[in-house]
Design a protein around this motif. Sequence first.
Motif, PDB file in Angstrom:
ATOM      1  N   UNK A 170       0.808  -1.218   0.000  1.00 45.26           N
ATOM      2  CA  UNK A 170       0.000   0.000   0.000  1.00 45.26           C
ATOM      3  C   UNK A 170       0.841   1.267   0.000  1.00 45.26           C
ATOM      4  N   UNK A 171       2.162   1.120  -0.193  1.00 47.93           N
ATOM      5  CA  UNK A 171       3.040   2.298  -0.229  1.00 47.93           C
ATOM      6  C   UNK A 171       4.137   2.108  -1.280  1.00 47.93           C
ATOM      7  N   UNK A 172       5.191   1.305  -0.962  1.00 53.98           N
ATOM      8  CA  UNK A 172       6.298   1.158  -1.908  1.00 53.98           C
ATOM      9  C   UNK A 172       7.172  -0.023  -1.515  1.00 53.98           C
ATOM     10  N   UNK A 173       8.086  -0.397  -2.451  1.00 56.38           N
ATOM     11  CA  UNK A 173       9.127  -1.375  -2.167  1.00 56.38           C
ATOM     12  C   UNK A 173      10.460  -0.671  -2.400  1.00 56.38           C
ATOM     13  N   UNK A 174      11.393  -0.813  -1.444  1.00 59.37           N
ATOM     14  CA  UNK A 174      12.653  -0.067  -1.497  1.00 59.37           C
ATOM     15  C   UNK A 174      13.829  -1.024  -1.523  1.00 59.37           C
ATOM     16  N   UNK A 175      14.808  -0.701  -2.350  1.00 62.57           N
ATOM     17  CA  UNK A 175      15.995  -1.540  -2.444  1.00 62.57           C
ATOM     18  C   UNK A 175      17.207  -0.772  -2.894  1.00 62.57           C
ATOM     19  N   UNK A 176      18.275  -1.543  -3.159  1.00 63.65           N
ATOM     20  CA  UNK A 176      19.477  -0.970  -3.746  1.00 63.65           C
ATOM     21  C   UNK A 176      20.563  -0.574  -2.789  1.00 63.65           C
ATOM     22  N   UNK A 177      20.413  -0.862  -1.490  1.00 60.68           N
ATOM     23  CA  UNK A 177      21.427  -0.395  -0.567  1.00 60.68           C
ATOM     24  C   UNK A 177      21.990  -1.419   0.396  1.00 60.68           C
ATOM     25  N   UNK A 178      21.326  -2.586   0.505  1.00 58.62           N
ATOM     26  CA  UNK A 178      21.724  -3.554   1.515  1.00 58.62           C
ATOM     27  C   UNK A 178      21.919  -4.940   0.917  1.00 58.62           C
ATOM     28  N   UNK A 179      22.848  -5.695   1.520  1.00 59.76           N
ATOM     29  CA  UNK A 179      23.068  -7.092   1.160  1.00 59.76           C
ATOM     30  C   UNK A 179      21.988  -7.945   1.837  1.00 59.76           C
ATOM     31  N   UNK A 180      21.893  -9.236   1.498  1.00 62.38           N
ATOM     32  CA  UNK A 180      20.905 -10.101   2.155  1.00 62.38           C
ATOM     33  C   UNK A 180      21.076 -10.192   3.679  1.00 62.38           C
ATOM     34  N   UNK A 181      22.284  -9.922   4.195  1.00 59.53           N
ATOM     35  CA  UNK A 181      22.498  -9.927   5.649  1.00 59.53           C
ATOM     36  C   UNK A 181      22.292  -8.528   6.248  1.00 59.53           C
ATOM     37  N   UNK A 182      21.742  -7.621   5.432  1.00 60.73           N
ATOM     38  CA  UNK A 182      21.424  -6.244   5.819  1.00 60.73           C
ATOM     39  C   UNK A 182      22.662  -5.426   6.182  1.00 60.73           C
ATOM     40  N   UNK A 183      23.742  -5.717   5.484  1.00 60.77           N
ATOM     41  CA  UNK A 183      24.931  -4.867   5.576  1.00 60.77           C
ATOM     42  C   UNK A 183      24.792  -3.784   4.511  1.00 60.77           C
ATOM     43  N   UNK A 184      24.925  -2.530   4.929  1.00 60.63           N
ATOM     44  CA  UNK A 184      24.781  -1.428   3.972  1.00 60.63           C
ATOM     45  C   UNK A 184      26.013  -1.339   3.082  1.00 60.63           C
TER      46      UNK A 184
END
Length: 192
Positions: A77-91
């Motif tokens: 209902x808003x957005x999907x955001x990506x492009x900055x983190x690895x699968x382990x959530x390392x920026x």
Amino acid sequence: MTSLSRRACLGAALLLSLSQAPAWAQQGAPRVKLATSAGDIVLELAPAQAPKTVANFLQYVQDKHYDGTVFHRVIDGFMIQGGGFTPTLQQKPTRAPIALEASNGLRNDRGTIAMARTNVPDSATAQFFINVKNNDMLNASRPSGDGYAVFGKVVSGMEVVDKIRAVPTGVRNGMGDVPLEPVLIRSATVVK
């Protein structure tokens, strides 16, 4: 009204409607394919309206920055955001921020791609989001006048975007709205 004047009126109306058409139809506009674990999304970029933003995005694509990143923030209902983190959530490290191009006439409507940023207007680097509904509050006409810079739209794979927006999310590494199962961006490539 004669048939000649009717034709003239129809012709004038057609020309007026074409001149007011969205600025999307650009000959030779670059396209980028995001190959994700949920399927492919093809984006058509708008360099005439957002030249710095498109150049920035294409440089990250060329540098393979997006390959192996995830959609780390998903809000149905808003957005999907990506492009900055690895699968382990390392920026991932980024280049310097770019100037905001939110007042370019493009709107944060369903299926458009825009740059993510902090509360500082000129802070966008690599992260982007795809609007899953019309998000008028993100346009440059918002009270601060800053908005979020739209620089393209989905031309193929909106069903993939809809699949991603519906994935279960939770809190991981102190971040909210993170898909419980990573949605991977396997690669980002220029296809046109």
